[in-house]
Write an enzyme that holds these catalytic residues in place. Structure first.
Site, short mmCIF file in Angstrom:
data_model
loop_
_atom_site.label_atom_id
_atom_site.label_comp_id
_atom_site.label_asym_id
_atom_site.label_seq_id
_atom_site.Cartn_x
_atom_site.Cartn_y
_atom_site.Cartn_z
N ASN A 1 0.83 -1.20 0.00
CA ASN A 1 0.00 0.00 0.00
C ASN A 1 0.87 1.25 0.00
O ASN A 1 1.97 1.28 0.59
CB ASN A 1 -1.03 0.00 1.13
N GLU B 1 0.20 5.17 0.69
CA GLU B 1 -0.76 6.19 1.12
C GLU B 1 -0.36 7.58 0.63
O GLU B 1 0.71 7.77 0.05
CB GLU B 1 -0.89 6.14 2.65
N CYS C 1 -4.06 0.60 -2.50
CA CYS C 1 -3.97 -0.65 -1.73
C CYS C 1 -2.88 -1.55 -2.30
O CYS C 1 -2.52 -1.45 -3.49
CB CYS C 1 -5.29 -1.41 -1.80
N GLU D 1 -3.06 -4.68 -3.03
CA GLU D 1 -3.56 -5.55 -4.10
C GLU D 1 -3.55 -4.81 -5.43
O GLU D 1 -3.17 -5.37 -6.46
CB GLU D 1 -4.98 -6.02 -3.78
N CYS E 1 -10.32 -5.14 0.63
CA CYS E 1 -11.44 -4.19 0.66
C CYS E 1 -12.35 -4.45 -0.55
O CYS E 1 -11.99 -5.19 -1.49
CB CYS E 1 -10.91 -2.75 0.63
N CYS F 1 -10.86 -3.71 -3.95
CA CYS F 1 -9.83 -4.67 -4.39
C CYS F 1 -10.44 -6.02 -4.74
O CYS F 1 -9.90 -6.74 -5.59
CB CYS F 1 -8.75 -4.81 -3.32
#
Ligand code: THU
Length: 137
Positions: free
Chosen positions: A44, A46, A55, A57, A90, A93
């Protein structure tokens, strides 16, 4: 030689350490084995503008596509803050994974105690949205 599940988790744990997560402190690593056995990793990333963070993924899928991979055979995900938790992908994803999955794709998650949970895409994203190729419309 095929990648073992342990190797895939090792790669996810390794790339998790490179995550850029100064805001949530929740680091996630993902390792994808593609249809030809190659492994693509992502973490990830940010941003101070929170919603534009990426993310793990999504990063790993981007790496797979950039390197010519087509299908996710397995994706191993490891995430957590101080302690590693079971990090289920999530909603966004799940849809991203579904785009490059087939009925054999496995989503595998490992927690800090070493418990492994495995899911198909249909389990994590039932009745998912998909577009037919234009030729089939
Ligand atoms: N995150 C992922 O990278 N993958 C997931 O499946 C869940 C959440 C990231 C996004 C954000 O940087 C941090 O974890 C906390 O939500």
């Amino acid at each position: 030689m095929a990648t073992s599940e342990d190797e895939l988790f090792e790669k996810a744990a390794m790339v998790r350490k490179r995550a850029y997560a100064p805001y949530s402190k929740f680091r996630v690593g993902a390792a994808i084995e593609d249809e030809s056995g190659r492994v693509h990793i992502g973490c990830n990333v940010e941003n101070a503008a929170y919603p534009i963070g990426a993310c793990a993924e999504a990063s790993a899928i981007g790496a797979m596509i950039a390197e010519g991979g087509k299908t996710i055979r397995r994706i191993a995900i490891i995430g957590g803050g101080e302690a590693i938790e079971t990090c289920t992908p999530c909603g966004g994803c799940r849809q991203r994974i579904a785009e490059f999955a087939d009925e054999n794709t496995e989503i595998i998650l490992k927690d800090g105690a070493g418990h492994v949970r495995r899911f198909s895409v249909a389990e994590l994203l039932p009745e998912s949205f998909a577009l037919k190729p234009a030729s089939q419309l």
